[in-house]
Design a protein around this motif. Structure first.
Motif, PDB file in Angstrom:
ATOM      1  N   ASP A 104      -8.042   8.529 -19.019  1.00 15.33           N
ATOM      2  CA  ASP A 104      -7.834   7.972 -20.342  1.00 15.33           C
ATOM      3  C   ASP A 104      -6.328   7.967 -20.614  1.00 15.33           C
ATOM      4  OD1 ASP A 104      -7.825   7.267 -23.004  1.00 15.33           O
ATOM      5  OD2 ASP A 104      -9.270   8.782 -23.597  1.00 15.33           O
ATOM      6  N   THR A 105      -5.752   6.794 -20.803  1.00 15.51           N
ATOM      7  CA  THR A 105      -4.297   6.698 -20.970  1.00 15.51           C
ATOM      8  C   THR A 105      -3.840   6.759 -22.422  1.00 15.51           C
ATOM      9  OG1 THR A 105      -4.381   4.290 -20.994  1.00 15.51           O
ATOM     10  CG2 THR A 105      -4.055   5.360 -18.846  1.00 15.51           C
ATOM     11  N   ILE A 106      -4.782   6.953 -23.338  1.00 12.00           N
ATOM     12  CA  ILE A 106      -4.412   7.046 -24.752  1.00 12.00           C
ATOM     13  C   ILE A 106      -3.455   8.224 -24.938  1.00 12.00           C
ATOM     14  CG2 ILE A 106      -5.260   7.441 -27.112  1.00 12.00           C
ATOM     15  CD1 ILE A 106      -6.080   4.742 -25.937  1.00 12.00           C
ATOM     16  N   GLY A 107      -2.313   7.953 -25.495  1.00 11.68           N
ATOM     17  CA  GLY A 107      -1.344   9.006 -25.793  1.00 11.68           C
ATOM     18  C   GLY A 107      -0.345   9.283 -24.686  1.00 11.68           C
ATOM     19  N   ALA A 108      -0.476   8.632 -23.531  1.00 11.92           N
ATOM     20  CA  ALA A 108       0.438   8.924 -22.421  1.00 11.92           C
ATOM     21  C   ALA A 108       1.885   8.568 -22.772  1.00 11.92           C
ATOM     22  CB  ALA A 108      -0.009   8.189 -21.159  1.00 11.92           C
ATOM     23  N   GLY A 109       2.095   7.420 -23.384  1.00  6.05           N
ATOM     24  CA  GLY A 109       3.458   7.023 -23.763  1.00  6.05           C
ATOM     25  C   GLY A 109       4.056   7.947 -24.797  1.00  6.05           C
ATOM     26  N   ASP A 110       3.255   8.327 -25.777  1.00  7.63           N
ATOM     27  CA  ASP A 110       3.736   9.282 -26.781  1.00  7.63           C
ATOM     28  C   ASP A 110       4.088  10.612 -26.131  1.00  7.63           C
ATOM     29  OD1 ASP A 110       3.376   7.450 -28.857  1.00  7.63           O
ATOM     30  OD2 ASP A 110       1.323   8.113 -29.232  1.00  7.63           O
ATOM     31  N   THR A 111       3.294  11.016 -25.144  1.00  7.42           N
ATOM     32  CA  THR A 111       3.557  12.271 -24.446  1.00  7.42           C
ATOM     33  C   THR A 111       4.869  12.198 -23.679  1.00  7.42           C
ATOM     34  OG1 THR A 111       1.195  12.748 -24.276  1.00  7.42           O
ATOM     35  CG2 THR A 111       2.655  13.916 -22.758  1.00  7.42           C
ATOM     36  N   VAL A 112       5.143  11.060 -23.047  1.00  6.17           N
ATOM     37  CA  VAL A 112       6.417  10.900 -22.338  1.00  6.17           C
ATOM     38  C   VAL A 112       7.573  11.097 -23.314  1.00  6.17           C
ATOM     39  CG1 VAL A 112       7.939   9.235 -21.201  1.00  6.17           C
ATOM     40  CG2 VAL A 112       5.575   9.443 -20.479  1.00  6.17           C
ATOM     41  N   ASN A 113       7.506  10.428 -24.452  1.00  8.19           N
ATOM     42  CA  ASN A 113       8.588  10.557 -25.439  1.00  8.19           C
ATOM     43  C   ASN A 113       8.735  11.995 -25.922  1.00  8.19           C
ATOM     44  OD1 ASN A 113       9.589   7.896 -25.552  1.00  8.19           O
ATOM     45  ND2 ASN A 113       7.808   7.277 -26.742  1.00  8.19           N
ATOM     46  N   ALA A 114       7.627  12.633 -26.230  1.00  8.85           N
ATOM     47  CA  ALA A 114       7.678  14.019 -26.705  1.00  8.85           C
ATOM     48  C   ALA A 114       8.220  14.947 -25.627  1.00  8.85           C
ATOM     49  CB  ALA A 114       6.286  14.471 -27.138  1.00  8.85           C
ATOM     50  N   ALA A 115       7.802  14.739 -24.385  1.00 10.78           N
ATOM     51  CA  ALA A 115       8.278  15.597 -23.292  1.00 10.78           C
ATOM     52  C   ALA A 115       9.765  15.385 -23.043  1.00 10.78           C
ATOM     53  CB  ALA A 115       7.471  15.319 -22.026  1.00 10.78           C
ATOM     54  N   PRO A 143      22.593  13.187 -12.360  1.00 11.20           N
ATOM     55  CA  PRO A 143      21.406  12.472 -11.887  1.00 11.20           C
ATOM     56  C   PRO A 143      20.239  13.423 -11.560  1.00 11.20           C
ATOM     57  CG  PRO A 143      23.347  11.487 -10.932  1.00 11.20           C
ATOM     58  CD  PRO A 143      23.802  12.740 -11.647  1.00 11.20           C
ATOM     59  N   THR A 144      20.561  14.583 -11.034  1.00 15.90           N
ATOM     60  CA  THR A 144      19.508  15.568 -10.745  1.00 15.90           C
ATOM     61  C   THR A 144      18.862  16.075 -12.026  1.00 15.90           C
ATOM     62  OG1 THR A 144      20.627  16.227  -8.715  1.00 15.90           O
ATOM     63  CG2 THR A 144      19.009  17.775  -9.611  1.00 15.90           C
ATOM     64  N   ASP A 145      19.671  16.310 -13.063  1.00 20.21           N
ATOM     65  CA  ASP A 145      19.122  16.717 -14.366  1.00 20.21           C
ATOM     66  C   ASP A 145      18.138  15.666 -14.878  1.00 20.21           C
ATOM     67  OD1 ASP A 145      20.715  19.030 -14.441  1.00 20.21           O
ATOM     68  OD2 ASP A 145      22.313  18.007 -15.558  1.00 20.21           O
ATOM     69  N   TRP A 146      18.544  14.390 -14.790  1.00 27.12           N
ATOM     70  CA  TRP A 146      17.679  13.305 -15.252  1.00 27.12           C
ATOM     71  C   TRP A 146      16.408  13.213 -14.422  1.00 27.12           C
ATOM     72  CZ3 TRP A 146      17.614  11.305 -19.782  1.00 27.12           C
ATOM     73  CH2 TRP A 146      18.786  11.242 -20.528  1.00 27.12           C
ATOM     74  N   GLU A 147      16.536  13.388 -13.111  1.00 26.90           N
ATOM     75  CA  GLU A 147      15.352  13.345 -12.246  1.00 26.90           C
ATOM     76  C   GLU A 147      14.366  14.443 -12.627  1.00 26.90           C
ATOM     77  OE1 GLU A 147      14.197  13.930  -7.582  1.00 26.90           O
ATOM     78  OE2 GLU A 147      16.148  13.042  -8.048  1.00 26.90           O
ATOM     79  N   ASP A 148      14.873  15.647 -12.835  1.00 26.99           N
ATOM     80  CA  ASP A 148      14.011  16.766 -13.241  1.00 26.99           C
ATOM     81  C   ASP A 148      13.345  16.489 -14.584  1.00 26.99           C
ATOM     82  OD1 ASP A 148      14.764  18.086 -10.928  1.00 26.99           O
ATOM     83  OD2 ASP A 148      16.197  19.413 -11.952  1.00 26.99           O
ATOM     84  N   LEU A 149      14.115  15.979 -15.520  1.00 22.39           N
ATOM     85  CA  LEU A 149      13.585  15.693 -16.852  1.00 22.39           C
ATOM     86  C   LEU A 149      12.519  14.601 -16.798  1.00 22.39           C
ATOM     87  CD1 LEU A 149      13.648  16.090 -19.918  1.00 22.39           C
ATOM     88  CD2 LEU A 149      15.551  14.465 -19.988  1.00 22.39           C
ATOM     89  N   LEU A 150      12.786  13.543 -16.071  1.00 22.37           N
ATOM     90  CA  LEU A 150      11.811  12.454 -15.972  1.00 22.37           C
ATOM     91  C   LEU A 150      10.555  12.891 -15.215  1.00 22.37           C
ATOM     92  CD1 LEU A 150      14.289   9.532 -15.345  1.00 22.37           C
ATOM     93  CD2 LEU A 150      12.965   9.967 -17.433  1.00 22.37           C
ATOM     94  N   ARG A 151      10.715  13.732 -14.223  1.00 22.89           N
ATOM     95  CA  ARG A 151       9.551  14.272 -13.508  1.00 22.89           C
ATOM     96  C   ARG A 151       8.694  15.112 -14.460  1.00 22.89           C
ATOM     97  NH1 ARG A 151       9.500  14.321  -8.285  1.00 22.89           N
ATOM     98  NH2 ARG A 151      11.768  14.439  -8.157  1.00 22.89           N
ATOM     99  N   PHE A 152       9.353  15.927 -15.285  1.00 26.18           N
ATOM    100  CA  PHE A 152       8.653  16.736 -16.283  1.00 26.18           C
ATOM    101  C   PHE A 152       7.861  15.849 -17.241  1.00 26.18           C
ATOM    102  CE2 PHE A 152       8.757  18.670 -20.557  1.00 26.18           C
ATOM    103  CZ  PHE A 152       8.057  19.841 -20.313  1.00 26.18           C
ATOM    104  N   ALA A 153       8.491  14.787 -17.740  1.00 27.73           N
ATOM    105  CA  ALA A 153       7.828  13.882 -18.685  1.00 27.73           C
ATOM    106  C   ALA A 153       6.664  13.159 -18.030  1.00 27.73           C
ATOM    107  CB  ALA A 153       8.839  12.881 -19.241  1.00 27.73           C
ATOM    108  N   ALA A 154       6.834  12.731 -16.788  1.00 27.46           N
ATOM    109  CA  ALA A 154       5.750  12.051 -16.079  1.00 27.46           C
ATOM    110  C   ALA A 154       4.583  12.998 -15.841  1.00 27.46           C
ATOM    111  CB  ALA A 154       6.256  11.492 -14.759  1.00 27.46           C
ATOM    112  N   HIS A 155       4.885  14.240 -15.516  1.00 28.41           N
ATOM    113  CA  HIS A 155       3.824  15.225 -15.315  1.00 28.41           C
ATOM    114  C   HIS A 155       3.057  15.471 -16.617  1.00 28.41           C
ATOM    115  CE1 HIS A 155       1.657  18.593 -13.614  1.00 28.41           C
ATOM    116  NE2 HIS A 155       2.009  19.301 -14.672  1.00 28.41           N
TER     117      HIS A 155
END
Length: 67
Positions: free
Chosen positions: A1-12, A33-45
């Motif tokens: 269920d993808t409801i809320g996934a985009g909101d979760t990315v923003n919140a993360a 760039p490593t900081d951004w990679e870690d942050l984006l990985r966290f948000a995707a997770h």
């Protein structure tokens, strides 16, 4: 269920930036760039966890602490 996934990315992303004390323009410029990679990985997770649940049920930060 993808409801809320985009909101979760923003919140993360905001949560991760806050944890890194990087909510100011100057602090954002200092992120590597490593900081951004870690942050984006966290948000995707976080969004992936949301997708495993029915409805818009994002994870709590404590559920993601192990990342």
């Amino acid at each position: 269920d993808t409801i809320g996934a985009g909101d979760t990315v923003n919140a993360a992303l905001l949560h991760g930036l806050s944890q890194r004390d990087a909510l100011s323009p100057h602090a954002l410029e200092d992120m590597t760039p490593t900081d951004w990679e870690d942050l984006l990985r966290f948000a995707a997770h976080a969004a992936a966890v949301t997708c495993t649940r029915a409805g818009a049920e994002p994870p709590y930060a404590t559920e993601l602490d192990e990342l």
